[in-house]
Design a protein around this motif. Sequence first.
Motif, PDB file in Angstrom:
ATOM      1  N   ALA A  15      33.968  32.941  45.457  1.00 25.18           N
ATOM      2  CA  ALA A  15      32.946  33.702  44.745  1.00 25.18           C
ATOM      3  C   ALA A  15      33.065  33.521  43.240  1.00 25.18           C
ATOM      4  CB  ALA A  15      33.065  35.187  45.114  1.00 25.18           C
ATOM      5  N   ALA A  16      34.317  33.492  42.768  1.00 26.63           N
ATOM      6  CA  ALA A  16      34.505  33.315  41.328  1.00 26.63           C
ATOM      7  C   ALA A  16      34.016  31.943  40.898  1.00 26.63           C
ATOM      8  CB  ALA A  16      35.978  33.498  40.969  1.00 26.63           C
ATOM      9  N   PRO A  27      37.193  44.444  35.487  1.00 26.08           N
ATOM     10  CA  PRO A  27      36.863  43.408  34.504  1.00 26.08           C
ATOM     11  C   PRO A  27      35.733  43.848  33.578  1.00 26.08           C
ATOM     12  CG  PRO A  27      37.200  42.420  36.652  1.00 26.08           C
ATOM     13  CD  PRO A  27      37.245  43.914  36.857  1.00 26.08           C
ATOM     14  N   ALA A  48      38.211  44.476  45.747  1.00 28.61           N
ATOM     15  CA  ALA A  48      38.041  44.728  44.318  1.00 28.61           C
ATOM     16  C   ALA A  48      39.375  44.854  43.592  1.00 28.61           C
ATOM     17  CB  ALA A  48      37.194  45.985  44.102  1.00 28.61           C
ATOM     18  N   ARG A  90      49.922  36.681  45.497  1.00 30.20           N
ATOM     19  CA  ARG A  90      48.638  36.293  44.910  1.00 30.20           C
ATOM     20  C   ARG A  90      48.831  35.451  43.664  1.00 30.20           C
ATOM     21  NH1 ARG A  90      44.718  38.702  42.749  1.00 30.20           N
ATOM     22  NH2 ARG A  90      45.725  40.596  42.027  1.00 30.20           N
ATOM     23  N   GLY A  95      31.364  38.557  37.126  1.00 28.66           N
ATOM     24  CA  GLY A  95      31.530  37.122  37.309  1.00 28.66           C
ATOM     25  C   GLY A  95      30.277  36.454  37.827  1.00 28.66           C
ATOM     26  N   ARG A 107      30.134  31.918  41.296  1.00 30.58           N
ATOM     27  CA  ARG A 107      29.437  33.067  40.718  1.00 30.58           C
ATOM     28  C   ARG A 107      28.571  33.794  41.760  1.00 30.58           C
ATOM     29  NH1 ARG A 107      30.244  33.376  35.642  1.00 30.58           N
ATOM     30  NH2 ARG A 107      28.407  34.588  35.038  1.00 30.58           N
ATOM     31  N   ALA A 158      41.904  43.106  43.881  1.00 36.16           N
ATOM     32  CA  ALA A 158      42.480  41.788  43.599  1.00 36.16           C
ATOM     33  C   ALA A 158      41.493  40.918  42.826  1.00 36.16           C
ATOM     34  CB  ALA A 158      42.856  41.102  44.904  1.00 36.16           C
ATOM     35  N   ASP A 159      40.440  41.526  42.308  1.00 31.21           N
ATOM     36  CA  ASP A 159      39.350  40.769  41.699  1.00 31.21           C
ATOM     37  C   ASP A 159      39.490  40.743  40.179  1.00 31.21           C
ATOM     38  OD1 ASP A 159      35.943  41.709  40.964  1.00 31.21           O
ATOM     39  OD2 ASP A 159      36.792  39.687  41.041  1.00 31.21           O
ATOM     40  N   ASP A 160      39.941  39.640  39.644  1.00 31.66           N
ATOM     41  CA  ASP A 160      40.050  39.530  38.185  1.00 31.66           C
ATOM     42  C   ASP A 160      38.808  38.901  37.569  1.00 31.66           C
ATOM     43  OD1 ASP A 160      43.348  38.603  38.987  1.00 31.66           O
ATOM     44  OD2 ASP A 160      42.755  40.513  38.077  1.00 31.66           O
ATOM     45  N   ALA A 161      38.016  38.218  38.395  1.00 35.60           N
ATOM     46  CA  ALA A 161      36.848  37.511  37.866  1.00 35.60           C
ATOM     47  C   ALA A 161      35.631  38.407  37.722  1.00 35.60           C
ATOM     48  CB  ALA A 161      36.514  36.328  38.774  1.00 35.60           C
ATOM     49  N   GLY A 162      35.706  39.636  38.263  1.00 39.12           N
ATOM     50  CA  GLY A 162      34.547  40.524  38.153  1.00 39.12           C
ATOM     51  C   GLY A 162      33.435  40.181  39.119  1.00 39.12           C
ATOM     52  N   VAL A 163      33.768  39.584  40.257  1.00 40.31           N
ATOM     53  CA  VAL A 163      32.708  39.245  41.209  1.00 40.31           C
ATOM     54  C   VAL A 163      32.453  40.342  42.228  1.00 40.31           C
ATOM     55  CG1 VAL A 163      32.889  36.744  41.039  1.00 40.31           C
ATOM     56  CG2 VAL A 163      34.382  37.986  42.639  1.00 40.31           C
ATOM     57  N   PRO A 220      32.005  46.079  36.945  1.00 37.91           N
ATOM     58  CA  PRO A 220      32.040  45.933  35.489  1.00 37.91           C
ATOM     59  C   PRO A 220      30.896  46.701  34.832  1.00 37.91           C
ATOM     60  CG  PRO A 220      32.496  43.817  36.521  1.00 37.91           C
ATOM     61  CD  PRO A 220      32.138  44.766  37.622  1.00 37.91           C
TER      62      PRO A 220
END
Lengths: 486, 486
Positions: free
Chosen positions: B289-290, A103, B316, A33, A107, B293, B318-323, B346
């Motif tokens: 998605a990131a 987070p 989730a 990733r 987002g 938005r 692998a989701d760093d953007a918070g989407v 979040p």
Amino acid sequence: MSDWPLLFDPHALDGPGETKQARLAAAIVQAVRAGRLRPGARLLGSRRLAEAMGVHRNTALAALRALEAEGWITTRPGAGTFVAADLPDVAAQPFAGPRAGTPAAPGFDFPAAPEAPPAEPPPGALVLAGGVPDLRSVPVVALTRAWRRALTVAGGTLLSYGPPHGHPALRAALAQMVTRLRGLTAGPDDVLVTRGSQQALDLLARVLVRPGDVVAVEALGYPPAWSAFERAGARLVPLPVDGEGADVDALEAALATGPVRAIYLTPHHQFPTMVPLSPARRLRLLALAARHRVAVIEDDYDHEFHHVGRPLHPLASADDAGVVVYVGTLSKVLAPGLRAGFVVAPRPLIDRLAAERRVVDRQGDRALEAALAELLEDGEVQRHARRMRRVYGARRAALVEALRAHAGDALGFDVPPGGLALWARFERDDFPGWVRRCRDRGVWFQTAPELCRPDATPPPCARLGFASLDEDALREAARRMGAALL
Amino acid sequence: MSDWPLLFDPHALDGPGETKQARLAAAIVQAVRAGRLRPGARLLGSRRLAEAMGVHRNTALAALRALEAEGWITTRPGAGTFVAADLPDVAAQPFAGPRAGTPAAPGFDFPAAPEAPPAEPPPGALVLAGGVPDLRSVPVVALTRAWRRALTVAGGTLLSYGPPHGHPALRAALAQMVTRLRGLTAGPDDVLVTRGSQQALDLLARVLVRPGDVVAVEALGYPPAWSAFERAGARLVPLPVDGEGADVDALEAALATGPVRAIYLTPHHQFPTMVPLSPARRLRLLALAARHRVAVIEDDYDHEFHHVGRPLHPLASADDAGVVVYVGTLSKVLAPGLRAGFVVAPRPLIDRLAAERRVVDRQGDRALEAALAELLEDGEVQRHARRMRRVYGARRAALVEALRAHAGDALGFDVPPGGLALWARFERDDFPGWVRRCRDRGVWFQTAPELCRPDATPPPCARLGFASLDEDALREAARRMGAALL
């Protein structure tokens, strides 16, 4: 590839929870990733991978097999193991460990809540809440026994999916109760079980209200109900409240200017002024609603706690046209934490509300509903209500006497015929200042501005609940309220 | 006034429930409502009333006092007792008893439910339901003990009002669980407890969706989720589902024509095709998605029941953007009747959903939540999940073998890596005819047309759940399904 271990979080394989195999697989995924392993890149075979990562060869084999099954890697016989070529190519990023946490911010955007969060009294404050009954004598033993009996006897059925209308035994017990004690003459099919009256109001808003519909409410009233209607797009029109309750003339005036979808009111112990809707107004309201096809949502939230004579029969008991939707609750007579409310209405509406329930939260807690039915059938609920009526009557008397002693000329109030709170008018200047000083002294209560429609003017009044504090605490609260007078 | 008793229902004073005094008062009210006693009419005094009605004089006195307090009658000293003059004058009606029952139909209109009611299998039918787990081995004893402990130890707190986010111990236990076992690394503040995943979806729809917003969904998917979004006014756009799960290219194409508010999907065991969303598509979806938005609502409804290797880590993780908004449930691992779902997201979104909960049903069942927390902390839930994985694995094998034996060439299916159902394609003609014949033989299951977006074409496929029937029942069902082939 002697730098292999550097591609991974050195602690990737430590820690509790999942197996080393799973963590190894996850570490490889993480490296892909983050772009440290590129699509199509050749991987170490299982033996060398195991040596490099300090694990058993079987662990490495299992991890690679899982990754292949999931599509992260591919094996070409004789050629080796490779990162899948069809993965998106991500520019290599600096070392990033597994997700550090959820987070901090989403987002995407979303609208803020319309309501301000409720004010929280500090721990230890004396809270004169009208809606919080004394929980110390709730028949917990009977309740837990009934719940256990329900689950062990009929566990499979009660733990499964069931009709959204509620447990048949509870519908029947509630129908019996309102027929025998409230003059409503209802059968089980006329009853919907809900999680407290709030859910009943929310379901009614969803089913009855279309955006722009007018809903009439008492100008001094119950904000959580307003929220439910506003969520559905209602336009709320205020009806003044006086010594006879909601002003039905004002409803007639509103009807002259356009249709009114519904009226929401508390005609037994008007929230918060505690005035019962007079008989004349009751009859006029029913006639008006029948003629103009207005739904009358009657919230009888604390029916059992009527102190002068018998409780008044609800509007619904005199409703032949089917305009009244009767909302009741066991929260005040048992406990708010049990979330046990109900609706009595013509069956087509009950069925429609149940259909809506499927979308909202599917169904109630069937085991709890069975247990509550047992408590009703055994008379446990009624016995508890009688006990609490005596307790609350004594508390009301104690608060009335203490207020007269400590704040006699500053606070004017009638002793209401029912309910769990007084509605007191501040007869001096600077009501907000006095409220602030009460809070500084650790005494909290609701005031008219919090309970007033924005397009109406709040009187300098306070709702002084006496249900949740014992007599000594009530006397202390009154003492401090008196001390807060300048 | 010797005809007084004729003005009343002769049985008005009989029967159980309320006191004679209350029934006498109600009978007088009824007579006034029906116009048999006109406003301003003179009433009998208490002594003569008591004689005429066959009750004690004290009973009559008490009834008259109550009526006067309520405003139905007035006393003029020296003159007598009169029906209140300000009551509306109702033309006298023929004798009408107390309300015979809840009116059969409401006196106002309301829109019908959009969905057809679900089909009900007859009792005794073999229902191959994927969503109904075997309830016979739910740890009922542990659960009832934990519930009783919760109520008796902390009864006052748990029976009272509390934060709508859910019991802190359950939030913490769920955060622990998703961190240790699902790679989500969440804290208690990132968790909202809901009454099942349905409530989570409904709250998300209320908070995220404004009328007209586009929500992308899998073309073959979960209709109760669609209902929640449509209630909030969403316009649902279908994404095809193939051998890699939801088609992310189609999402990209939708984004090219306008904004997309959210995507709802089941990426672990795609409902109903059971295909996991491939790694390549997972990464592309998160990136898309990131960038745009888009809220990604991941419904991981049966996470624990993965059969081949370890369960896949959620989007989730692998989701760093918070989407990603992660929706989970204990319904499949414990019981649907317990209504225990949760959201991991979040914190600002969790808080916003909790604020919405106040309006919907105020809060969860705190005692049950405390009990569930204990079951999670003690490992009881995980032990039960392990037991059930073994049971379900055996059932899956039994169904697969029996279908191959009885319907081998007519039904084509892959054995999915996880989940509690097979997705089988009917390889002959007249799929609906075969389904009908199965139902005639008492075998029920969901089919693609019930699970397909209206703007997509359903394949001739059936969802064959194996969780709630034992192996013999599954074999019998397969036998009948084979017999239903012509």
